[in-house]
Each structure stands twice: as C-alpha cells, then as structure tokens.
Design a protein around this motif. Structure first.
Motif, PDB file in Angstrom:
ATOM      1  N   ARG A 274      43.840  38.749  41.773  1.00 11.45           N
ATOM      2  CA  ARG A 274      42.857  39.248  40.801  1.00 11.45           C
ATOM      3  C   ARG A 274      42.811  38.333  39.589  1.00 11.45           C
ATOM      4  O   ARG A 274      43.752  37.593  39.317  1.00 11.45           O
TER       5      ARG A 274
ATOM      6  N   ASP B 217      49.626  44.895  45.781  1.00 11.13           N
ATOM      7  CA  ASP B 217      48.194  44.919  45.499  1.00 11.13           C
ATOM      8  C   ASP B 217      47.446  44.489  46.771  1.00 11.13           C
ATOM      9  O   ASP B 217      48.042  43.978  47.724  1.00 11.13           O
TER      10      ASP B 217
ATOM     11  N   GLY C 168      40.289  43.140  45.593  1.00 16.93           N
ATOM     12  CA  GLY C 168      40.437  44.492  46.127  1.00 16.93           C
ATOM     13  C   GLY C 168      40.196  44.578  47.623  1.00 16.93           C
ATOM     14  O   GLY C 168      40.234  45.666  48.198  1.00 16.93           O
TER      15      GLY C 168
ATOM     16  N   THR D   6      44.370  49.169  44.123  1.00 18.07           N
ATOM     17  CA  THR D   6      45.447  48.335  43.600  1.00 18.07           C
ATOM     18  C   THR D   6      46.765  48.932  44.112  1.00 18.07           C
ATOM     19  O   THR D   6      46.759  49.859  44.932  1.00 18.07           O
TER      20      THR D   6
END
Lengths: 276, 276
Positions: free
Chosen positions: B84, B80, B99, B55
């Motif tokens: 998400r 990031d 991710g 992150t």
C-alpha cells in the motif's frame, strides 16, 4: 420498521433495523441478534449499550457476543448511542451530541428536540421489540461499555423490576464528579446538579442499589481510568453490600479486545439470572 | 519492525506491527495474536489470509478468532492483502491493486515493483516472525477467506511440508475460470495461462492435492457463489480422495458473520493437526 440487513450468525440471525422514533423525533437504527431458539418461541433479551462515538455496529462487529448469546439462547439488542442526522444538533467534540447521548432525556437546547435517549431505551425501543420480535420481555438483562456501562447501571437501578441482572465493562461510574459527565450532564440537563443524581451509578448505588446481581469488569491498564472513577463505584457496592462483583482485570485496556475477552463471562452471568 | 499497538486479548496479546519489506519494496503492516502460552515458550502458528478490500484489521476485529486461538494456545498472524501507499500502483476497481494482491508475485507492470505477495507471505514474513516472536515454525497451519482462502489453499499446496493443515472460508476456488481470477491473473502474471495454474486451488487439487487435512466451509447463501466456483473444488477433492471435508453451510452468506460462526471449528481443526 425497516430491515437494513440480516445475516445468519451462529445459527441465529444478526439483523439491523431502522424505525421512526417518536421520542427522538427521527429515524433510529438498532442491531438485534436472535438465537436459533427464537424460531420456536420467545427468548430472553440482553441489552448492550455502547460507548462514546459508537453506533449499534461497533459491538455487533467487535464484541463477539453472538457466540455466547447463541450458546445460552438469548437475544441481544444493540441500540445506537444517540439520535443522528443533519437536522439533529451536534458538537465538534467527540463526547457531546451525536454519538454521545449519555442515556438521558435532554431538557436543554439545542439538545432537547431529539436527545431523549433514556425514554428511547427505557420505553420506546422495548415496546417496538415486544411488538416485532419473539422476546420474553419479562426476562431482560442489561450490560454496556464505558458511557454504555453508565447507561446500563443507571437504567437498571432507575427502573426497578425491569432487569434481572446488570453488568458493565469499564463504566463511567461517577459522572457527576468527572469530566466525562459534568460537561454532558450540564449541557443536556442544565446546571441544577440535583437533577444529575439519577444519572450517576455511584450515587444511585449509594442511595438504593440494584435488586439483583451486578458484575463490573474494569481493565487495570485503562487509559481513561481517571475519567471512569471505578473506585467510587466499588466502594459504593461494598458499602451497600450489593449482590455482585467489581473486578479489576490485570493488563486490559478500554478497547473491544478487553470487552470480547470478558464477554463469555458476562453473558453467562446474565444467563444465570435470566433462567433462574 | 515497529509496534503500532498491543492490546491484551483473551489473556494474550493482540499486536499490530509494521516493517520495511524488501520483496514488496515498502512498509507492510500485519497483526499477530499471541496466546498467554507464548510468554513461556514458542507456540504453533496459524495464518489467516484476508479477502478483497481487507487489511490485517478486518479479521482481527471481526472474526472472533482470538478466543479459540487462546483456548488452544495457538498464535494467529494476519498479513495485509497487498502493498500500500501513494507510490504503489493501484486501480479504481476494488478487486485489483491495493487490497487485492491475490497472493501472487506480479511479473507485469505496473504491479511488478511492489506486488510480490507470494514471496512476502511464503518467505519474508515467516522469516521475520521466526526472528521476532516465540513461534514454533515447524508447527504452522493456514486458513483464509475468499481471496484469502485462495491464498491459503494455493500456498498450502504450493509449499509442501510447510503447513500441517489448511482450511478456507468461501475461497475463490477456481480463479482461472472465474471473473475473480482471470482479470487479476492476467494483470499480475500476463496472458500465458499456463503460468496461472500454480495459483488455482482446483487445478492444484487435481494435480497434486495436499499432504494433510483440508477443511472448506462455503455458505449456501453466498451472493458471490458463481465467482467462487466451490463445486469445482469439491469435485477435485473427492476425485483426489483428499483427506478433508468440503461443507456447504445452510443460510450463511459471505460476511464475517459466517466466518465468526465457523471459526471455533476451524481453529479446533488446525489445533488437532498442529498438536498431532
């Protein structure tokens, strides 16, 4: 002793190791940064004791100390803050039991069988380090954060001649008069408060002080200020005419952002004492 | 935009912020370090793009960049690595989905509705930063690690004139020829490989290069070496006579211990370009 991991860091090595601890009656984990100079021969050793809820890893990952320890050719050992494991006593609160050893030898159940953190940091781990690594054990210094600042100060004053310098980031400075202290000292040591005095930095400073320089940094915006009681330690340092400084750092809080910001200063401070 | 946290760090401020992203159709979080100089007026901006599974927080906590950005008076933004949330597509693998945005605009389902990371980093987030903070948007540089090194290099070459310098730590250097790349580029962009070329640093270096200095550091003991394909990028840089350096760093691996050890060099490299 087993190697958990070793990563090259600032031309040296950041290792993580586990070993069977006799005094804590179980496996203990610690981090050790060795500067490049340790390949050539023994180097001085700085201890970093961590705060509540931390393991060896928090400071290893977030404090940024390796850069400065590498610059000065100093090793950095990062012990865990308590024994751990399913067979080790614990408490639901974050500030008692696992992750909250307070650097004392517990005399009370259920803590007594494993929670012997004073002896672990003062005796067992130094013996292991001296045997296993290229360290100058006559050149040691100690620092720590919060509960670990409490540990650093009480170990430094409680073991005269062991450490050449001591520093702390926002230490729990007067635990016998704080909710971060009275709860844990009564749980680990029992209700006889006379036995607590050897684990209170302010009381020890009033009683005997430290035979070397002391550096304390305390963030002005620390939201745990009332639990830390920095003013009592500052008063005791001045009353004793202690060699050292107690600094309030404007705008800083209790986090690793505070610690990392001041770390260069602390390592340089210890390097001065270690190489004097 | 909402403030998640702000901590004083190296006399500046380490903030974390969230905002509603139009291009990613959901809330996005980023970190931003502002040096003390930002209180007086706009400062240059360095981008740090993170790798798989990260992150905004990993580099913020572990890369040690604040010390050097403070020294040079440079802001550091830490986006990031993907959209998400429970309503955002994901995959069980660590290297696809949340991710693992790979800094591309997905054209394929189920990724298309949220995975628009190229537009997010290239357009939406810069616009937000320019509006909300004291930043010199005509002085920008970019770096990143692994997947983020891929992002840094492809954005720098794909947006000529935007960044004055680009660096990378162990970048995914040739994803069209690697399992860290072919899998994700086909998932996000579909099977037409001609569309992948705009997201492969080695192919872009061969095709056009970068109009400014490039610095690449690659650990010799990186256990992902074969997935990163550093030798192809090094070859392309020399073939193009690209201004810059590709360095193999003996003993270092793929971890943040590698990144933090070289960070001072990278920030100084970008400072030279930003203040030229």
């Amino acid at each position: 002793m087993d190697i958990v991991s070793q990563n090259k860091s600032f031309a040296g090595s950041q290792g993580v190791y586990t070993h069977a601890s006799k005094v804590c009656a179980g496996d203990m984990t610690f981090g050790l940064f060795l500067p490049e100079e340790a390949n050539e021969g023994p180097v001085p050793l700085l201890w970093y004791l961590s705060g509540l809820t931390c393991t060896h890893a928090n400071a290893m990952e977030k404090a940024g100390a390796q850069a400065w320890c590498a610059e000065h050719g100093i090793a950095l050992v990062l012990p865990d803050t308590s024994p751990r494991g399913d067979n080790v006593a614990n408490d639901e609160a974050y500030d008692l039991g696992q992750g909250a050893g307070f650097y004392v030898n517990a005399t009370q159940d259920p803590w007594k069988p494993h929670f012997q953190m004073w002896d672990y940091v003062a005796h067992e781990l130094p013996d292991l380090l001296a045997n296993e690594f290229a360290l100058e054990m006559d050149r040691q210094a100690i620092t720590g954060h919060s509960m670990g600042g409490h540990g650093a100060l009480t170990l430094a004053m409680g073991l005269p001649g062991r450490f050449r310098s001591v520093s702390a980031f926002a230490p729990i400075a007067n635990p016998t008069a704080s909710d971060w202290g009275r709860k844990q000292l009564s749980a680990y040591l029992g209700d006889d408060e006379s036995l607590w005095a050897a684990h209170d930095a302010t009381l020890m400073m009033r009683e005997k002080g430290f035979d070397g320089p002391v550096l304390i940094d305390q963030g002005a915006d620390d939201n745990f200020w009332d639990l830390l009681r920095p003013e009592t330690l500052a008063e005791a340092m001045v009353a004793r005419k202690q060699d050292g400084l107690h600094r309030v750092q404007k705008g800083y809080d209790h986090s690793y952002y505070f610690i990392s910001s001041l770390m260069e200063d602390h390592v340089a401070f210890h390097a001065d004492a270690l190489y004097a």
